[in-house]
Scaffold this active site. Sequence first.
Site, PDB file in Angstrom:
ATOM      1  N   CYS A   1       2.574 -11.767   3.328  1.00  0.00           N
ATOM      2  CA  CYS A   1       3.664 -10.975   3.301  1.00  0.00           C
ATOM      3  C   CYS A   1       4.724 -11.518   4.366  1.00  0.00           C
ATOM      4  CB  CYS A   1       3.655  -9.630   3.268  1.00  0.00           C
ATOM      5  SG  CYS A   1       4.978  -8.603   2.714  1.00  0.00           S
TER       6      CYS A   1
ATOM      7  N   CYS B   1       3.652  -8.104  -5.773  1.00  0.00           N
ATOM      8  CA  CYS B   1       2.408  -8.493  -6.220  1.00  0.00           C
ATOM      9  C   CYS B   1       2.607 -10.129  -6.462  1.00  0.00           C
ATOM     10  CB  CYS B   1       1.758  -8.062  -7.606  1.00  0.00           C
ATOM     11  SG  CYS B   1       2.681  -8.234  -8.977  1.00  0.00           S
TER      12      CYS B   1
ATOM     13  N   CYS C   1      -1.174  -6.575  -4.223  1.00  0.00           N
ATOM     14  CA  CYS C   1      -1.961  -7.596  -4.147  1.00  0.00           C
ATOM     15  C   CYS C   1      -2.361  -7.968  -2.774  1.00  0.00           C
ATOM     16  CB  CYS C   1      -1.367  -8.685  -4.915  1.00  0.00           C
ATOM     17  SG  CYS C   1      -2.087 -10.312  -4.926  1.00  0.00           S
TER      18      CYS C   1
END
Length: 284
Positions: A228, A149, A221
Site C-alpha cells: 500500500c 483490493c 487483500c
Amino acid sequence: MVPQRQPVPPAPPFLGLVGHPLRWRLLAELARSDRKVAELVRLTCQPQNLVSYHLGRLRAGRLVTARRSSLDGRDSYYHLDLAHYAEELAATGTALHPALHPGLWPRPARHATPSTGALLPAGPLPPPVRTATPAAGPRRARRAVLFLCTGNSSRSPMAEALLRHRAGDRVEVTSAGTHPKPLHPNTLRVMRDYGIDLTGRGPRHLDTLADRRFDQVISLCDKVREACPPFPGDPVLTHWSLPDPAAAAEDEAAGHPAFQRTAAELDARIRFFLPTLTLEGEAQ
C-alpha cells in the site's frame, strides 16, 4: 426480617477471559484492525510466546479468529469477532440481572458473521439513511473512506456498495485496485440479493486516486496491504483480511457461495465500523 441467603452463580468465564490486561490490550488492537502476531508483539511490547499464548486463549473463547495470509502462508491475520463478543457481553449482563437480557431491548437484527458461517438471508437492505441539512451553521464535511483490493472486481466494490447503502450521504466512499479488472459476475449477483445494482460499474485503478485525501483507508487483500503506497493527509490505515472469493472455484456457479460469505462478512464488519466512523467525524 432476616434476609435469606440466595445462591450466587459463579462469574461468567467471559469476565476472566477479557479482564486479563494483556488480553484486553490485544482485543483493543484487534478492534482497530486485523493484525499479524509480529505486529501485536511490537504494539504490546511483550514477548512473542506470551502474545501467542494469550491469542490462543482468546481463540479458544471464540472471541478471536485467525486466517492464513494470502501473501505469505507462514503468517496469519488475527481478527476480533465483534458479533460474538457482543453476544458474550449480553450473556454476562443477563447473568447479573435478568432485566439485562438483550431480548428486552430493541436492537437491529444481526447479520451473518465469519464465526457462524451463516449466510445473510436474501432480500434487500433497508433504505439508506439520509441526513438532513442543518437549518443553520456550516455542514459538517463527510468522512472519506477508501477500500482497496487487488482487482477491484469483488471485495472492494462490494464493500464500497454496502457502506454507501448503509451510510447514505454521511460518508464519501470509494474503492480501487492495484491491478483492476472487470467486475466479477458473482459480485453483481450477490449485490442484487442486498438490493444493490452494480450494473455498468467499471474498475478503478489506485493510481487515479493519488491526489485524493481520505480519512480512512481499508485494505481487504493481504497482498495490497503490504504494498500500500502512502496517502496524503495521513489517513487511518485499517486492514480486514478477507480471502479472494474469485479464487474459491473456477466455475462461476460453484464460486457463488464464496461470494455470499464474503458479502456477509463485509456487511457484518461494516455494521460495526460505521458507528466508529460517525463518532470520529462528530469529534472533529
